[in-house]
Design a protein around this motif. Structure first.
Motif, PDB file in Angstrom:
ATOM      1  N   UNK A 145     125.563   1.682 -43.933  1.00 28.31           N
ATOM      2  CA  UNK A 145     125.843   1.493 -42.512  1.00 28.31           C
ATOM      3  C   UNK A 145     124.625   1.920 -41.702  1.00 28.31           C
ATOM      4  N   UNK A 146     124.212   1.077 -40.753  1.00 28.02           N
ATOM      5  CA  UNK A 146     123.199   1.472 -39.785  1.00 28.02           C
ATOM      6  C   UNK A 146     123.953   2.101 -38.621  1.00 28.02           C
ATOM      7  N   UNK A 147     123.785   3.412 -38.454  1.00 28.72           N
ATOM      8  CA  UNK A 147     124.520   4.148 -37.432  1.00 28.72           C
ATOM      9  C   UNK A 147     123.923   3.891 -36.050  1.00 28.72           C
ATOM     10  N   UNK A 148     124.642   4.300 -35.016  1.00 30.25           N
ATOM     11  CA  UNK A 148     124.204   4.041 -33.646  1.00 30.25           C
ATOM     12  C   UNK A 148     122.945   4.807 -33.266  1.00 30.25           C
ATOM     13  N   UNK A 149     122.609   5.861 -34.014  1.00 33.43           N
ATOM     14  CA  UNK A 149     121.379   6.601 -33.727  1.00 33.43           C
ATOM     15  C   UNK A 149     120.194   6.084 -34.541  1.00 33.43           C
TER      16      UNK A 149
END
Length: 173
Positions: A145-149
Motif C-alpha cells: 500500500x502507498x500510504x497518504x504520507x
C-alpha cells in the motif's frame, strides 16, 4: 571592508535577539497547536512547514519585519493548519481532499499496473519498497500500500484482511 562581515554590533544583536525570541514564539505556538502540527507530513503539512521556516527566517533577518508582525504571521499559519486538520478529522470530504487515500499497489502477490500508473509509482520503486521491508518474493505478500504520507506498507500473508475490508484504499478496480 568591515561591512562585508557585519554592519554593526547593534545589527548583530538585533539578529541574535530576534532569533531567540522568534524561535521561542514558534515553539510556544507549535506546542499550543498540538502534536498533529509536527506529525508525519502529508503535502499540506510539508508546505506549512516550509512556510513556517520562511517566516522564521524573515523575522530573524529582515529589519522591516517586527517580532510582533512575524509572531502574528506564525500564529496565523499555525492557526490555519489547526483549523484544516481539525476539520479534516471531522469532515470526510475535507480529509480526502487534504490527505488523499492510500493506494493498493499489489494484492495477493499480483501487481496492479493501473494502480501503479495512477499513483505514479514505478515497478522498480515497488520492488525497492518490498526489499526494504525484508521481503524478496512478491508471491509471499498479501498487499503493498502507498500510504497518504508517501510511505509504502508491505503486508505479508496473515497481516491483512480480505480486499473487501481494506477501507479507504484507492485501487485499480
Amino acid at each position: 571592508m568591515e561591512q562585508v562581515f557585519f554592519d554593526s554590533g547593534q545589527a548583530l544583536l538585533r539578529v541574535a535577539v530576534s532569533a531567540v525570541l522568534a524561535y521561542i514564539t514558534l515553539v510556544v505556538f507549535l506546542r499550543i497547536s498540538g502534536r498533529r502540527t509536527l506529525s508525519k507530513m502529508n503535502a499540506f503539512d510539508l508546505v506549512v512547514t516550509v512556510a513556517l521556516g520562511s517566516i522564521l527566517a524573515t523575522i530573524i533577518l529582515s529589519k522591516d519585519v517586527t517580532l510582533a508582525q512575524g509572531g502574528l504571521a506564525l500564529a496565523a499559519l499555525i492557526g490555519m493548519q489547526f483549523v484544516l486538520t481539525w476539520t479534516s478529522v471531522r469532515v470526510p470530504w475535507v480529509r480526502k481532499l487534504v490527505t488523499g487515500e492510500p493506494a493498493l499497489l499489489l494484492y495477493q502477490g499480483t501487481i496492479l499496473p493501473e494502480a501503479l500508473r495512477k499513483a505514479r509509482v514505478t515497478e522498480d520503486e515497488l520492488y525497492a519498497a518490498v526489499r526494504e521491508a525484508g521481503e524478496d518474493d512478491l508471491k509471499d505478500l498479501r498487499a503493498v500500500v502507498l500510504e497518504t504520507d508517501g510511505e509504502f506498507s508491505v503486508l505479508t500473508q496473515g497481516k491483512v484482511p480480505e480486499l473487501s475490508s481494506l477501507k479507504g484504499m484507492d485501487s485499480a478496480d
